[in-house]
Design a protein around this motif. Structure first.
Motif, short mmCIF file in Angstrom:
data_model
loop_
_atom_site.label_atom_id
_atom_site.label_comp_id
_atom_site.label_asym_id
_atom_site.label_seq_id
_atom_site.Cartn_x
_atom_site.Cartn_y
_atom_site.Cartn_z
N CYS A 1 0.90 -1.17 0.00
CA CYS A 1 0.00 0.00 0.00
C CYS A 1 0.93 1.21 0.00
O CYS A 1 1.23 1.79 1.04
CB CYS A 1 -0.93 -0.01 1.20
N CYS B 1 2.47 4.91 -1.06
CA CYS B 1 2.03 6.29 -1.24
C CYS B 1 3.14 7.08 -1.93
O CYS B 1 4.28 6.63 -2.03
CB CYS B 1 1.70 6.93 0.11
N GLU C 1 -2.40 9.45 -1.59
CA GLU C 1 -2.87 8.23 -0.95
C GLU C 1 -2.33 8.14 0.48
O GLU C 1 -1.40 8.85 0.87
CB GLU C 1 -2.48 6.97 -1.73
N HIS D 1 -6.84 2.51 0.62
CA HIS D 1 -6.25 3.75 0.10
C HIS D 1 -6.43 4.93 1.05
O HIS D 1 -5.68 5.90 0.97
CB HIS D 1 -6.89 4.09 -1.26
N GLY E 1 -3.08 4.22 -9.24
CA GLY E 1 -4.10 3.74 -8.32
C GLY E 1 -4.57 2.34 -8.64
O GLY E 1 -3.78 1.45 -9.00
N ASP E 2 -5.87 2.12 -8.55
CA ASP E 2 -6.43 0.79 -8.81
C ASP E 2 -6.79 0.57 -10.27
O ASP E 2 -7.33 -0.49 -10.61
CB ASP E 2 -7.66 0.55 -7.93
N THR F 1 0.69 1.63 -6.71
CA THR F 1 0.42 1.63 -5.28
C THR F 1 0.48 0.25 -4.65
O THR F 1 0.87 0.11 -3.48
CB THR F 1 -0.96 2.28 -4.99
N HIS F 2 0.14 -0.82 -5.39
CA HIS F 2 0.01 -2.14 -4.76
C HIS F 2 1.11 -3.13 -5.15
O HIS F 2 1.14 -4.23 -4.59
CB HIS F 2 -1.35 -2.76 -5.11
#
Length: 285
Positions: A43, A45, A59, A109, A210-211, A255-256
């Motif tokens: 996660c 940022c 984030e 997030h 992001g996602d 991000t992931h």
């Protein structure tokens, strides 16, 4: 202007859910699962200290707000608030953060804006001076979630943010608070009103994916998550945005992805996007 990738709490989530309709025989080569079929996820940022003297956090990760039972259910690995420790390593305290930009309000997030869980204590915002930038459609989704994603939102979070009096709900591709040098692409395939920030820097533009593209394997257009609201729409949005980034020779931020913070993109003669020039952490000064 300085940009730094910042680690937050990590998660282990079901690999099948993260890779949608991709067969396990394929996705396990990209993300080896554990005995519970879970894969490792960051996660991550992005911290921007810009030329106007502002400290901006894109984030906040999942944080450590979950009580122990829910922390285990949602695969949060650490009990401490990792984001705060990571910021401290960069010389940044919670009260140094001027603006927090949230692509949307799913707990992985936005949970990092809250204090770590403590028995008998109600969650509170951890960044005392921060203003918040959130898309209007994403805000409305948090207020009125669909049964399919209701569990993805944190009860009471919108009330806490609203009570600060420092919330901007964005309706277009720009934020009055952020001003020049920051723009958004709005995406609806994963969740309504997802804000994907583009940050202009002296070394070129960086886009926080992001996602829309949570990590390197999802750069390939057909790869989507089981959590995505409209996978076919997401693929169309992904192709359009990645095409623009490639045309500008931009950098993408993940991000992931547990191993890669940022990369460049290439596209072959068959139209397949691939990540290249990958870095595990991003530190630009």
């Amino acid at each position: 202007m300085r940009l730094d990738s910042v680690r937050g709490n990590t998660q282990r989530l079901d690999g099948g859910a993260m890779f949608g309709n991709v067969p396990r025989a394929m996705w396990q080569r990209w993300a080896p699962p554990d005995e519970l079929n879970r894969i490792s996820l960051a996660c991550r940022c992005l911290l921007v200290r810009d030329d106007r003297g502002r400290t901006i956090l894109f984030e906040a990760g999942i944080g450590a707000f979950f009580e122990p039972k829910l922390r285990e259910r949602f695969g949060v690995v650490e009990s401490e608030h990792v984001l705060l420790a990571s910021l401290a390593e960069l010389g940044v305290r919670p009260d140094d953060i001027d603006i927090i930009v949230l692509s949307h309000l799913h707990f992985d997030h936005a949970g990092g804006v809250l204090t770590a869980w403590s028995e008998g204590q109600a969650p509170a915002l951890v960044f005392p001076r921060a203003s918040y930038v959130v898309g209007e459609d994403a805000w409305q989704r948090a207020l009125h979630p669909h049964p399919r994603d209701r569990a993805s939102f944190i009860p009471g979070l919108t009330d806490l943010i609203l009570a600060t009096g420092r919330l901007e709900r964005v309706t277009g591709d720009r934020s009055e608070l952020l001003g020049p040098g920051y723009t958004f692409t709005v995406s609806n395939g994963h969740t309504p009103g997802l804000l994907l920030a583009r940050i202009e820097t002296p070394r070129g533009a960086v886009t926080f994916l992001g996602d829309l593209v949570p990590g390197v394997p999802w750069v390939h257009l057909p790869i989507t998550m089981g959590y995505d609201r409209y996978p076919e729409l997401l693929i169309d949005e992904k192709e359009a945005l990645l095409g623009r980034i490639l045309a500008d020779d931009g950098t993408v931020f993940y991000t992931h992805d547990p191993d890669v913070a940022a990369s460049k993109l290439i596209r072959d003669a068959h139209g397949k996007f691939t990540a290249t020039s990958m870095v595990g952490e991003l530190h630009w000064a």
